[in-house]
Write an enzyme that holds these catalytic residues in place. Structure first.
Site, PDB file in Angstrom:
ATOM      1  N   VAL A  49       0.787  -1.394  -0.038  1.00 42.98           N
ATOM      2  CA  VAL A  49       0.009  -0.036   0.111  1.00 42.98           C
ATOM      3  C   VAL A  49       0.895   1.160   0.075  1.00 42.98           C
ATOM      4  CG1 VAL A  49      -1.759   1.224   1.415  1.00 42.98           C
ATOM      5  CG2 VAL A  49      -2.087  -0.949   1.201  1.00 42.98           C
ATOM      6  N   CYS A  50       2.032   1.078   0.584  1.00 45.37           N
ATOM      7  CA  CYS A  50       2.708   2.487   0.893  1.00 45.37           C
ATOM      8  C   CYS A  50       3.463   3.123  -0.391  1.00 45.37           C
ATOM      9  CB  CYS A  50       4.123   1.808   1.966  1.00 45.37           C
ATOM     10  SG  CYS A  50       3.566   1.663   3.503  1.00 45.37           S
TER      11      CYS A  50
END
Length: 178
Positions: A49-50
């Site tokens: 996700v980052c």
């Protein structure tokens, strides 16, 4: 986590990766004073996700700069981990903001964003030019945040006025009848 809004922003000197620098740069509280600052705490390098979030912040980096705001990403990973990840992941190729290495976890802990596994929680903090926290949000590790909303919040805070839900720059703010 204690309420941060309205309090002085915690800060310690941190080494940071910056694409255009030779080696680590040191970020101090003085580097951030006098400007709006958006602190983007994220869990770990080399995750899923980052990079979607960090890429989205990079796409809006010019818009934040035009608003007089500096972006600083922060995780508890090292400078070397940041360097390896940002230089190898195609989605991060356009990010030129500093990525601070809070390896001692001191800053992340001071904000109340340290997870049990030693990673940073997914959190966003907006600090005003006087070093006071004006906005803070924390999300579940599985859900990415919206950098456009963060930019909207910066613009709204800069008005110094009452901004209704969904307010955008150029729209009227709320007036209190006397």
């Amino acid at each position: 986590m204690t309420a941060l809004v309205g309090r002085p922003a915690p800060w310690i000197e941190l080494d940071a990766y910056r694409r255009d620098a030779d080696g680590a740069v040191t970020l101090t509280a003085g580097d951030l004073r006098g400007r709006w600052t958006v602190l983007v705490f994220y869990p770990r390098d080399f995750t899923f996700v980052c990079p979607t979030e960090l890429h989205a912040f990079a796409e809006l980096e010019r818009d934040f700069a035009e608003a007089g705001a500096t972006i600083v990403a922060i995780s508890t990973d090292s400078y070397w981990s940041h360097k390896a990840w940002f230089e190898s992941h195609p989605a991060l190729a356009d990010a030129s903001y500093p990525v601070a290495a809070d390896t001692t976890q001191e800053l992340t802990r001071a904000y109340g964003f340290l997870a049990g596994d030693g990673a940073a929680l997914r959190a966003t903090v907006v600090v005003d030019p006087d070093g006071v926290v004006r906005h803070a949000t924390v999300s579940d590790q599985n859900v990415g945040r919206n950098p456009e909303e963060t930019l909207r919040i910066v613009h709204a805070l800069q008005t110094g006025e009452l901004c209704p839900v969904g307010w955008r720059p150029g729209q009227p703010t709320l007036r209190i009848a006397a």
